[in-house]
Design a protein around this motif. Structure first.
Motif, PDB file in Angstrom:
ATOM      1  N   ASN A  80      18.168 -16.881 -23.723  1.00  0.00           N
ATOM      2  CA  ASN A  80      18.268 -16.311 -22.382  1.00  0.00           C
ATOM      3  C   ASN A  80      16.871 -16.259 -21.770  1.00  0.00           C
ATOM      4  O   ASN A  80      15.863 -16.192 -22.487  1.00  0.00           O
ATOM      5  CB  ASN A  80      18.844 -14.900 -22.464  1.00  0.00           C
ATOM      6  N   PRO A  81      16.740 -16.303 -20.442  1.00  0.00           N
ATOM      7  CA  PRO A  81      15.409 -16.243 -19.821  1.00  0.00           C
ATOM      8  C   PRO A  81      14.881 -14.808 -19.730  1.00  0.00           C
ATOM      9  O   PRO A  81      15.644 -13.858 -19.597  1.00  0.00           O
ATOM     10  CB  PRO A  81      15.650 -16.821 -18.429  1.00  0.00           C
ATOM     11  N   VAL A  82      13.549 -14.696 -19.811  1.00  0.00           N
ATOM     12  CA  VAL A  82      12.854 -13.423 -19.607  1.00  0.00           C
ATOM     13  C   VAL A  82      11.719 -13.682 -18.617  1.00  0.00           C
ATOM     14  O   VAL A  82      11.062 -14.726 -18.670  1.00  0.00           O
ATOM     15  CB  VAL A  82      12.302 -12.860 -20.933  1.00  0.00           C
ATOM     16  N   SER A  83      11.494 -12.726 -17.721  1.00  0.00           N
ATOM     17  CA  SER A  83      10.529 -12.924 -16.641  1.00  0.00           C
ATOM     18  C   SER A  83       9.085 -12.730 -17.115  1.00  0.00           C
ATOM     19  O   SER A  83       8.781 -11.860 -17.933  1.00  0.00           O
ATOM     20  CB  SER A  83      10.820 -11.948 -15.502  1.00  0.00           C
ATOM     21  N   TYR A  84       8.198 -13.563 -16.559  1.00  0.00           N
ATOM     22  CA  TYR A  84       6.755 -13.480 -16.798  1.00  0.00           C
ATOM     23  C   TYR A  84       6.072 -13.660 -15.451  1.00  0.00           C
ATOM     24  O   TYR A  84       6.482 -14.503 -14.643  1.00  0.00           O
ATOM     25  CB  TYR A  84       6.317 -14.574 -17.766  1.00  0.00           C
ATOM     26  N   THR A  85       5.024 -12.876 -15.185  1.00  0.00           N
ATOM     27  CA  THR A  85       4.365 -12.914 -13.880  1.00  0.00           C
ATOM     28  C   THR A  85       2.951 -13.466 -13.995  1.00  0.00           C
ATOM     29  O   THR A  85       2.134 -12.962 -14.777  1.00  0.00           O
ATOM     30  CB  THR A  85       4.302 -11.508 -13.257  1.00  0.00           C
ATOM     31  N   TYR A  86       2.687 -14.504 -13.215  1.00  0.00           N
ATOM     32  CA  TYR A  86       1.329 -15.043 -13.108  1.00  0.00           C
ATOM     33  C   TYR A  86       0.585 -14.284 -12.011  1.00  0.00           C
ATOM     34  O   TYR A  86       1.120 -14.085 -10.913  1.00  0.00           O
ATOM     35  CB  TYR A  86       1.367 -16.524 -12.747  1.00  0.00           C
ATOM     36  N   VAL A  87      -0.630 -13.866 -12.317  1.00  0.00           N
ATOM     37  CA  VAL A  87      -1.428 -13.117 -11.345  1.00  0.00           C
ATOM     38  C   VAL A  87      -2.768 -13.814 -11.145  1.00  0.00           C
ATOM     39  O   VAL A  87      -3.302 -14.460 -12.051  1.00  0.00           O
ATOM     40  CB  VAL A  87      -1.659 -11.664 -11.805  1.00  0.00           C
ATOM     41  N   VAL A  88      -3.292 -13.676  -9.932  1.00  0.00           N
ATOM     42  CA  VAL A  88      -4.609 -14.237  -9.618  1.00  0.00           C
ATOM     43  C   VAL A  88      -5.666 -13.249 -10.085  1.00  0.00           C
ATOM     44  O   VAL A  88      -5.654 -12.080  -9.690  1.00  0.00           O
ATOM     45  CB  VAL A  88      -4.759 -14.491  -8.111  1.00  0.00           C
TER      46      VAL A  88
ATOM     47  N   ALA B  64       1.074 -21.398 -10.455  1.00  0.00           N
ATOM     48  CA  ALA B  64       0.770 -20.626  -9.253  1.00  0.00           C
ATOM     49  C   ALA B  64       1.178 -19.172  -9.458  1.00  0.00           C
ATOM     50  O   ALA B  64       2.019 -18.851 -10.307  1.00  0.00           O
ATOM     51  CB  ALA B  64       1.505 -21.218  -8.059  1.00  0.00           C
ATOM     52  N   ALA B  65       0.575 -18.287  -8.679  1.00  0.00           N
ATOM     53  CA  ALA B  65       0.882 -16.863  -8.790  1.00  0.00           C
ATOM     54  C   ALA B  65       2.352 -16.608  -8.484  1.00  0.00           C
ATOM     55  O   ALA B  65       2.958 -17.262  -7.636  1.00  0.00           O
ATOM     56  CB  ALA B  65      -0.003 -16.069  -7.840  1.00  0.00           C
ATOM     57  N   GLY B  66       2.923 -15.647  -9.210  1.00  0.00           N
ATOM     58  CA  GLY B  66       4.318 -15.281  -9.006  1.00  0.00           C
ATOM     59  C   GLY B  66       5.059 -15.183 -10.321  1.00  0.00           C
ATOM     60  O   GLY B  66       4.495 -15.400 -11.397  1.00  0.00           O
ATOM     61  N   SER B  67       6.343 -14.852 -10.240  1.00  0.00           N
ATOM     62  CA  SER B  67       7.166 -14.681 -11.436  1.00  0.00           C
ATOM     63  C   SER B  67       7.877 -15.977 -11.796  1.00  0.00           C
ATOM     64  O   SER B  67       8.321 -16.723 -10.911  1.00  0.00           O
ATOM     65  CB  SER B  67       8.198 -13.577 -11.210  1.00  0.00           C
ATOM     66  N   VAL B  68       7.972 -16.237 -13.106  1.00  0.00           N
ATOM     67  CA  VAL B  68       8.694 -17.402 -13.614  1.00  0.00           C
ATOM     68  C   VAL B  68       9.595 -16.935 -14.751  1.00  0.00           C
ATOM     69  O   VAL B  68       9.416 -15.846 -15.301  1.00  0.00           O
ATOM     70  CB  VAL B  68       7.729 -18.496 -14.124  1.00  0.00           C
ATOM     71  N   LEU B  69      10.561 -17.774 -15.101  1.00  0.00           N
ATOM     72  CA  LEU B  69      11.445 -17.472 -16.224  1.00  0.00           C
ATOM     73  C   LEU B  69      10.973 -18.223 -17.459  1.00  0.00           C
ATOM     74  O   LEU B  69      10.584 -19.393 -17.381  1.00  0.00           O
ATOM     75  CB  LEU B  69      12.882 -17.850 -15.882  1.00  0.00           C
ATOM     76  N   VAL B  70      11.016 -17.524 -18.592  1.00  0.00           N
ATOM     77  CA  VAL B  70      10.552 -18.085 -19.861  1.00  0.00           C
ATOM     78  C   VAL B  70      11.744 -18.238 -20.795  1.00  0.00           C
ATOM     79  O   VAL B  70      12.555 -17.309 -20.944  1.00  0.00           O
ATOM     80  CB  VAL B  70       9.491 -17.178 -20.508  1.00  0.00           C
ATOM     81  N   THR B  71      11.849 -19.407 -21.423  1.00  0.00           N
ATOM     82  CA  THR B  71      12.896 -19.649 -22.419  1.00  0.00           C
ATOM     83  C   THR B  71      12.287 -20.326 -23.634  1.00  0.00           C
ATOM     84  O   THR B  71      11.254 -20.997 -23.543  1.00  0.00           O
ATOM     85  CB  THR B  71      14.011 -20.551 -21.864  1.00  0.00           C
ATOM     86  N   ALA B  72      12.934 -20.135 -24.780  1.00  0.00           N
ATOM     87  CA  ALA B  72      12.531 -20.794 -26.020  1.00  0.00           C
ATOM     88  C   ALA B  72      13.712 -21.592 -26.549  1.00  0.00           C
ATOM     89  O   ALA B  72      14.870 -21.160 -26.440  1.00  0.00           O
ATOM     90  CB  ALA B  72      12.084 -19.759 -27.048  1.00  0.00           C
TER      91      ALA B  72
ATOM     92  N   SER C 162       2.574 -10.581 -18.304  1.00  0.00           N
ATOM     93  CA  SER C 162       1.858 -11.133 -17.157  1.00  0.00           C
ATOM     94  C   SER C 162       0.542 -11.709 -17.650  1.00  0.00           C
ATOM     95  O   SER C 162       0.063 -11.360 -18.736  1.00  0.00           O
ATOM     96  CB  SER C 162       1.603 -10.063 -16.090  1.00  0.00           C
ATOM     97  N   GLY C 163      -0.038 -12.597 -16.841  1.00  0.00           N
ATOM     98  CA  GLY C 163      -1.297 -13.212 -17.238  1.00  0.00           C
ATOM     99  C   GLY C 163      -1.887 -14.025 -16.104  1.00  0.00           C
ATOM    100  O   GLY C 163      -1.274 -14.170 -15.036  1.00  0.00           O
ATOM    101  N   PRO C 164      -3.078 -14.589 -16.319  1.00  0.00           N
ATOM    102  CA  PRO C 164      -3.788 -15.299 -15.244  1.00  0.00           C
ATOM    103  C   PRO C 164      -3.138 -16.626 -14.883  1.00  0.00           C
ATOM    104  O   PRO C 164      -2.479 -17.262 -15.712  1.00  0.00           O
ATOM    105  CB  PRO C 164      -5.183 -15.516 -15.840  1.00  0.00           C
TER     106      PRO C 164
END
Length: 280
Positions: free
Chosen positions: A98-106, A82-90, A33-35
């Motif tokens: 495969n995707p892994v979840s990452y959460t944006y936080v305010v 924007a704040a919320g969860s997104v999927l990360v791929t390389a 997670s991150g800003p």
């Protein structure tokens, strides 16, 4: 007997570690997670990640800042989102993970600092005096005395006390504003800080020691900045001090002919005798 021909040794190429028959695999993100402003550092852990050319956070490209040759990690800086969860791929030449979840936080904006007092509130013009400022949210603060930055040593863990060393002040002393600036804003210390110059020094006596009112006089010494000269209780007019503070001139004020008065020099640093003067 001929010498053997030297052989060039090629650099060792470390193979990328990956599962047989599979493309790159993404196992975890640290942190996960991150800003929302992005720009922080995130490490991707997985297999077969060597040669990664693209990392997407919710479809937006991250900045790749490093990866290890074994293909186990990739370090990136996420884009803003924007704040919320997104999927990360390389993605690399072998495919997309495969995707892994990452959460944006305010993240809350940094608090505005306050500055209630400075201790001590006065000190010598030479500076180099330890001080503390009491207030709140003083972490990561810088301090200026007038326009001159002070040396900040740090704050206590709660950010309510800031420690520092004063810079040098105006040669003639005086009060200057003290401002604390942090990522959250700025705060002024009530009353500022007052620089006190050293006591004035008079070398010998004034010249001349006898003359008529309205004549010009001079006094030599040191630390004469901002001086007032009194003939008895009457101040001289037109007192001017040189840039070094070592000499001053002025006009002798009115007085009674034949009278002798004490001459004193007063500055913010104190008072000193300059001898006596007799009016013609």
């Amino acid at each position: 007997m001929s010498s053997p021909t030297p052989q060039l040794i090629s650099p060792v190429q470390l193979p990328s570690i990956q599962l047989p028959g599979l493309g790159p695999v993404l196992l975890a993100l640290l942190p996960n997670s991150g800003p929302t402003v992005g720009g922080n550092t995130v490490t991707l852990f997985g297999l077969g990640l060597a040669g990664t050319t693209s990392v997407l956070f919710g479809g937006a490209s991250a900045t790749i800042v490093g990866q290890d040759p074994l293909g186990l990690t990739v370090t990136v800086q996420p884009p803003a989102h924007a704040a919320g969860s997104v999927l990360v791929t390389a993605t690399n030449g072998a495919g997309t993970t495969n995707p892994v979840s990452y959460t944006y936080v305010v993240t809350a904006p940094p608090a505005t600092p306050t500055a209630a007092a400075i201790i001590p509130p006065t000190g010598p013009t030479t500076g180099n005096t330890p001080f503390i400022i009491a207030g709140s949210s003083l972490q990561n603060g810088t301090v200026t005395f007038g326009l001159t930055p002070a040396t900040v040593l740090g704050t206590d863990p709660t950010g309510t006390v800031l420690f520092g060393i004063t810079p040098a002040g105006p040669a003639g002393g005086g009060n200057v504003p003290v401002t604390v600036t942090t990522p959250g804003g700025s705060a002024s210390v009530p009353g500022g800080y007052t620089y006190v110059p050293p006591a004035p020094v008079v070398t010998g006596t004034l010249t001349p020691v006898t003359a008529a009112a309205g004549s010009t006089f001079s006094i030599a010494g040191a630390q004469l900045f901002g001086a007032t000269v009194l003939f008895g209780a009457t101040p001289a007019s037109g007192v001017a001090v040189n840039l070094a503070g070592t000499a001053l001139t002025g006009t002798i004020p009115p007085g009674i002919s034949g009278s002798t008065v004490a001459v004193t020099v007063q500055t913010a640093g104190g008072t000193v005798s300059a001898g006596s003067f007799t009016y013609l």
